[in-house]
Design a protein around this motif. Structure first.
Motif, mmCIF file in Angstrom:
data_model
loop_
_atom_site.group_PDB
_atom_site.id
_atom_site.type_symbol
_atom_site.label_atom_id
_atom_site.label_comp_id
_atom_site.label_asym_id
_atom_site.label_seq_id
_atom_site.Cartn_x
_atom_site.Cartn_y
_atom_site.Cartn_z
ATOM 1 N N GLN A 14 0.850 -1.196 0.000
ATOM 2 C CA GLN A 14 0.000 0.000 0.000
ATOM 3 C C GLN A 14 0.882 1.241 0.000
ATOM 4 O O GLN A 14 1.768 1.360 0.867
ATOM 5 C CB GLN A 14 -0.789 0.030 1.308
ATOM 6 C CG GLN A 14 -2.203 -0.427 1.199
ATOM 7 C CD GLN A 14 -3.021 0.086 2.371
ATOM 8 O OE1 GLN A 14 -3.655 1.125 2.282
ATOM 9 N NE2 GLN A 14 -3.016 -0.648 3.457
ATOM 10 N N THR A 16 1.315 4.042 1.378
ATOM 11 C CA THR A 16 1.006 4.931 2.510
ATOM 12 C C THR A 16 2.244 5.038 3.396
ATOM 13 O O THR A 16 3.087 4.134 3.386
ATOM 14 C CB THR A 16 -0.123 4.345 3.394
ATOM 15 O OG1 THR A 16 0.210 2.986 3.692
ATOM 16 C CG2 THR A 16 -1.467 4.391 2.716
ATOM 17 N N ASP A 46 -3.017 1.195 -4.849
ATOM 18 C CA ASP A 46 -3.488 2.543 -4.504
ATOM 19 C C ASP A 46 -4.968 2.577 -4.109
ATOM 20 O O ASP A 46 -5.370 3.401 -3.285
ATOM 21 C CB ASP A 46 -3.195 3.531 -5.647
ATOM 22 C CG ASP A 46 -3.820 3.158 -6.987
ATOM 23 O OD1 ASP A 46 -4.274 2.005 -7.139
ATOM 24 O OD2 ASP A 46 -3.864 4.020 -7.882
ATOM 25 N N HIS A 48 -6.513 0.587 -2.246
ATOM 26 C CA HIS A 48 -6.610 0.285 -0.815
ATOM 27 C C HIS A 48 -6.405 1.532 0.054
ATOM 28 O O HIS A 48 -6.914 1.611 1.161
ATOM 29 C CB HIS A 48 -5.592 -0.789 -0.421
ATOM 30 C CG HIS A 48 -6.052 -2.188 -0.715
ATOM 31 N ND1 HIS A 48 -5.625 -2.904 -1.803
ATOM 32 C CD2 HIS A 48 -6.901 -3.001 -0.064
ATOM 33 C CE1 HIS A 48 -6.201 -4.102 -1.804
ATOM 34 N NE2 HIS A 48 -6.978 -4.184 -0.760
ATOM 35 N N THR A 49 -5.658 2.515 -0.455
ATOM 36 C CA THR A 49 -5.396 3.709 0.368
ATOM 37 C C THR A 49 -6.641 4.592 0.501
ATOM 38 O O THR A 49 -6.673 5.489 1.340
ATOM 39 C CB THR A 49 -4.251 4.585 -0.201
ATOM 40 O OG1 THR A 49 -4.699 5.210 -1.411
ATOM 41 C CG2 THR A 49 -3.009 3.779 -0.481
ATOM 42 N N SER A 65 2.290 6.563 -4.967
ATOM 43 C CA SER A 65 2.289 5.375 -5.838
ATOM 44 C C SER A 65 3.577 5.330 -6.638
ATOM 45 O O SER A 65 4.206 4.278 -6.768
ATOM 46 C CB SER A 65 1.128 5.424 -6.832
ATOM 47 O OG SER A 65 -0.074 5.454 -6.151
ATOM 48 N N TYR A 132 -11.814 -4.223 2.629
ATOM 49 C CA TYR A 132 -10.398 -4.264 2.246
ATOM 50 C C TYR A 132 -9.924 -5.679 1.841
ATOM 51 O O TYR A 132 -9.327 -5.864 0.785
ATOM 52 C CB TYR A 132 -9.593 -3.717 3.428
ATOM 53 C CG TYR A 132 -8.116 -3.606 3.259
ATOM 54 C CD1 TYR A 132 -7.497 -2.361 3.207
ATOM 55 C CD2 TYR A 132 -7.309 -4.736 3.176
ATOM 56 C CE1 TYR A 132 -6.125 -2.253 3.077
ATOM 57 C CE2 TYR A 132 -5.947 -4.639 3.031
ATOM 58 C CZ TYR A 132 -5.358 -3.396 2.992
ATOM 59 O OH TYR A 132 -3.999 -3.303 2.848
#
Ligand code: TYM
Length: 334
Positions: A14, A16, A46, A48-49, A65, A132
């Motif tokens: 992810q 993040t 991306d 998932h963010t 990303s 998710y």
């Protein structure tokens, strides 16, 4: 190309926070070892963010990303041997997620440890956060994946992926391959250097100095973090009853230097914590110095990074489209 011994390997990160040596050891370092002998696909997830939409601006989401793609390359993922792409560039991920949602009992998702931990203390939680693991299952199942190399914290998500695949296969016919999780023997869960009872995490790393060594941290910051790592009230390394903080440092040393355990024991038993930390720092810098240099070269050419992810998406899209066509046929859609 796809002879019988070759396996399809799929994994992702992810985009993040700040990627840590935990991500390196649990994921990226093992991904590199699968290259060449297998069909390897590595995704930057991306979509998932968006599960915490308020935590990241659109601009940062886009830039993160690309940063993570550049880190994949800097860690040794070779675009000639592996397909690297960004999840949102292949639409089938979201389409398959909807279909899988409809065969996934909510109870399976409410049980997920990561969901419970991430939802804790939040005033409001998105449906996406609960969902998710289904998006993650879609990522994996779209590509007829055999192996998913990840750290220990993703085990439960992989179990639910298999359950979802089996349930779909049972309801509609045998279309999904059941993936196998691959977890490294050592370093599957590096712990926080400030608190060895908590997992080293890239989102905590962004907020808390001293929690983690991040892949792009400058040398002086890494030195400070390692030298102030929590150990215990003792002075020297005792292997029989080593504390979690000492075990964590020994693990980092072991996975980065690939030194056999007996040699590590001989090297550190009875030595002071200062010596252990110094050697861990040197081992980290030997890994990160060349990695950071490659990262600098790669990011000097943003067009190259864009080309890599465009080519990657172009190569994997037909696989995802083929799978989605099958799913549509089997479910009477389309
Ligand atoms: P993420 O982004 O949290 O972590 C990326 C990878 O790093 C591993 N990892 C660790 N390994 C060892 N020690 C640690 N302290 C540590 N922290 C993180 C994770 O296990 C993971 O392998 N849900 C996934 C991303 C994902 C995915 C997928 C993975 C989405 N779809 C499909 C595989 C296949 C995640 O959030 O990873």
């Amino acid at each position: 190309m796809n002879n019988s011994k070759r396996k399809r390997v799929f994994s992702g990160v992810q985009p993040t926070g700040k990627l840590t040596i935990g991500n390196y050891v649990g994921a990226l370092q093992q991904w590199v070892t699968h290259q060449g002998d297998n069909d390897t696909i590595f995704c930057v997830v991306d979509l998932h963010t968006l599960t915490f939409p308020e935590d990241m601006t659109p601009k940062v989401r886009f830039e993160k990303s690309r940063e993570v793609v550049a880190l994949y390359l800097a860690c040794g993922i070779d675009p000639k041997q592996s397909d690297i792409f960004v999840q949102s560039h292949v639409r089938e991920h979201t389409e398959l997620t909807w279909v899988l949602n409809c065969v996934t009992p909510i109870g399976w998702l409410e049980r997920m440890t990561q969901y419970k931990v991430k939802a804790q203390g939040r005033e409001s939680v998105s449906t996406g956060l609960l969902d998710y693991p289904v998006l993650m299952a879609a990522d994996i199942l779209l590509y007829e994946t055999d192996l998913v190399p990840v750290g220990d914290d993703q085990k439960q998500h992989l179990e639910v992926t298999s359950d979802i695949a089996q349930r779909f296969n049972h309801l509609f016919g045998n279309v999904f391959r059941i993936p196998q999780v691959v977890i490294p023997k050592t370093g599957a869960r590096l712990m926080g250097l400030d608190d060895p009872t908590a997992k080293m995490s890239k989102s905590t790393a962004e907020k808390k100095v001293g929690h983690a060594v991040c892949l792009l941290d400058p040398e002086n910051v890494i030195k400070k973090t390692v030298m102030s790592a929590v150990t215990d009230s003792g002075q020297e390394v005792r292997l029989e009853h080593a504390s979690p903080g000492v075990i964590n440092l020994l693990t980092i040393y072991e996975v980065l230097t690939k030194t056999p355990r007996p040699e590590i024991e001989a090297r550190f038993a009875g030595k002071g914590y200062g010596q252990l930390k110094k050697d861990v720092f040197v081992a980290i810098m030997e890994t990160l110095r060349p990695l950071q240099e490659r990262y600098r070269q790669i990011t000097a050419d943003p067009a190259y990074v864009e080309q890599v992810i465009k080519d990657g998406a172009d190569r994997v899209r037909p696989i995802a489209e083929r799978m989605m066509r099958q799913v549509r046929e089997m479910t009477g859609l389309g």
